[in-house]
Design an enzyme around this catalytic site. Structure first.
Site, mmCIF file in Angstrom:
data_model
loop_
_atom_site.group_PDB
_atom_site.id
_atom_site.type_symbol
_atom_site.label_atom_id
_atom_site.label_comp_id
_atom_site.label_asym_id
_atom_site.label_seq_id
_atom_site.Cartn_x
_atom_site.Cartn_y
_atom_site.Cartn_z
ATOM 1 N N ASP A 181 0.862 -1.182 0.000
ATOM 2 C CA ASP A 181 0.000 0.000 0.000
ATOM 3 C C ASP A 181 0.901 1.236 0.000
ATOM 4 O O ASP A 181 1.566 1.541 0.990
ATOM 5 C CB ASP A 181 -0.891 -0.034 1.246
ATOM 6 C CG ASP A 181 -1.904 1.101 1.281
ATOM 7 O OD1 ASP A 181 -1.735 2.089 0.543
ATOM 8 O OD2 ASP A 181 -2.870 1.000 2.077
ATOM 9 N N HIS A 182 0.905 1.972 -1.122
ATOM 10 C CA HIS A 182 1.827 3.101 -1.264
ATOM 11 C C HIS A 182 1.409 4.316 -0.436
ATOM 12 O O HIS A 182 2.150 5.308 -0.355
ATOM 13 C CB HIS A 182 1.948 3.502 -2.747
ATOM 14 C CG HIS A 182 3.297 4.039 -3.111
ATOM 15 N ND1 HIS A 182 4.108 4.698 -2.214
ATOM 16 C CD2 HIS A 182 3.993 4.009 -4.279
ATOM 17 C CE1 HIS A 182 5.224 5.061 -2.802
ATOM 18 N NE2 HIS A 182 5.186 4.645 -4.060
ATOM 19 N N ARG A 183 0.255 4.261 0.189
ATOM 20 C CA ARG A 183 -0.158 5.374 1.048
ATOM 21 C C ARG A 183 0.673 5.427 2.327
ATOM 22 O O ARG A 183 0.847 6.505 2.917
ATOM 23 C CB ARG A 183 -1.647 5.253 1.400
ATOM 24 C CG ARG A 183 -2.587 5.384 0.216
ATOM 25 C CD ARG A 183 -4.026 5.108 0.603
ATOM 26 N NE ARG A 183 -4.206 3.730 1.090
ATOM 27 C CZ ARG A 183 -5.356 3.237 1.513
ATOM 28 N NH1 ARG A 183 -6.450 4.009 1.515
ATOM 29 N NH2 ARG A 183 -5.447 1.994 1.920
#
Length: 418
Positions: free
Chosen positions: A390-392
């Site tokens: 998850d790049h968040r």
């Protein structure tokens, strides 16, 4: 219909343990429900009589809808049945979800004081399972055991269940088929019975997987791959395999120890506005089961020794294939492993499960020609791992650092046996 997991929206009636008119005691198993992950017993929270079954075996009902009516006394059974008849007929095994829900919704919720609806809030899920046969009226087996019995032409009535309280599981059917002789073997080797060009509705589990995969598309993900030499890990595995240690447990342990040093890779973002550093390292491992996929969880994998972890993994896999996992055994993962190496797959990408921060796809360990430090050509066993994150909350440098740590642990696995 109770909610048996956080993602369950509907349930399928696998079997009714009790029949209409039976006297029920508080805490007694009444019905087996197939949720999106497992088959689970549902107990009654009240004493009384099972007055009317609203959803038949094989029928589907939405969470919160009525599946049966409970009467306080034997004299009130007829009154409850009359109310049910006035509201509509019970669903058939072939009923669609919408039909089942419509039938149940037609039952008036306000009941006379002595005729109570078996409300979902008054139902608890028990860990005990029912007898395989009750008075000769009903045989209870896991869905996979039933399918296997059909394929192997085994009569379930002749099978003695070895599951909890006599429940018939797959290995019981296989044992009966083996005892039956060559005929069973021929049946097992026959066609799978797939009808080409037919439209097949999703099972409850397949429907849940479909919803989760669609939900995962809303998460911005990225992927990082890494090559790890496995000579030392392979040697360790050969040394302790005889003690019941599995490669899955070794990989889970190595991953958990790496996550201790990189807590952000073990974190998760659920609301899009914040994320949480999970306090436990729970490694979920994807397992293919009949009709779908499930991820049993090795909880606190960083703290358990490799032998305990291996025993726990075998127990979880057996329960998963018998569809007996409890919710906390499959929905508490903080990091997921998906391993296709045993099929010879050298690399692949995995889809991030909703609610988690990362999943690692593990390929096969294969002999590879490499250049040694002194400039010569050598041979080493290497495997490819690819992490989807998850790049968040997790960035490229985070994954790169995590994979470097993981590689060091696997290439020098002495800590895995402590």
């Amino acid at each position: 219909m109770p909610a048996l997991s956080s993602t369950m929206t509907e349930g399928k009636i696998v079997s009714w343990v009790r029949s209409e008119g039976d006297k029920l005691c508080k805490g007694e198993s009444v019905v087996v429900v197939e949720s999106d992950k497992a088959d689970m017993d549902v107990e009654t929270f009240y004493d009384g009589y099972l007055a009317k079954i609203m959803v038949d075996e094989g029928g589907v009902a939405s969470v919160g809808s009525a599946i049966a009516l409970l009467a306080e006394s034997e004299d009130e059974i007829a009154e409850a049945q009359a109310k049910a008849a006035a509201s509509g007929s019970p669903s058939s095994p072939a009923s669609e979800t919408s039909n089942s829900a419509a039938v149940v919704a037609a039952v008036p919720h306000p009941q006379p004081e002595k005729v109570k609806l078996a409300e979902p809030a008054a139902v608890t899920v028990g860990s005990a399972v029912h007898p395989a046969s009750e008075g000769g009226k009903r045989i209870v087996a896991s869905p996979y055991a039933k399918k296997l019995a059909n394929e192997l032409k085994v009569e379930l009535a002749r099978v003695v269940g070895s599951g909890p309280k006599g429940r018939i599981v797959a290995k019981d059917v296989e044992a009966e088929a083996a005892a039956a002789g060559p005929a069973a073997s021929v049946a097992a080797a026959g066609p799978a019975g797939i009808e080409l060009a037919s439209v097949v509705p999703f099972t409850t589990m397949q429907g849940a997987v479909s919803r989760n995969m669609v939900e995962s598309l809303a998460v911005p993900t990225f992927r990082v791959g890494y090559t790890i030499t496995t000579d030392a890990l392979d040697a360790l595995y050969k040394k302790i395999k005889s003690k019941g240690v599995t490669m899955t447990a070794l990989l889970a342990k190595a991953t958990a120890l790496a996550l201790v040093q990189h807590p952000v890779v073990n974190s998760s973002c659920r609301d899009g506005n914040s994320f949480i550093y999970n306090s436990s390292i729970n490694i979920a491992v994807a397992v293919a089961v009949d009709g779908g996929l499930i991820t049993p969880v090795l909880q606190d994998a960083d703290k358990a020794d490799i032998y305990t972890l291996s025993r726990k993994w075998k127990e979880l896999v057996d329960k998963a294939r018998a569809k007996l996992l409890q919710p906390h055994e499959y929905n508490t993962g903080t990091f997921t492993l998906s391993n296709l190496g045993m099929f010879g797959v050298d690399r692949f990408d995995a889809i991030l499960p909703p609610g988690t921060g990362a999943i690692m796809a593990v390929g096969a360990s294969e002999p590879t020609v490499v250049a040694t430090k002194d400039g010569r050509i050598g041979m080493k066993n290497q495997m490819q791992v690819n992490v989807t994150a998850d790049h968040r909350v997790i960035y490229g440098a985070d994954l790169a650092s995590f994979l470097q740590t993981l590689a060091k642990i696997i290439e020098d696995p002495r800590d895995l046996t402590f």
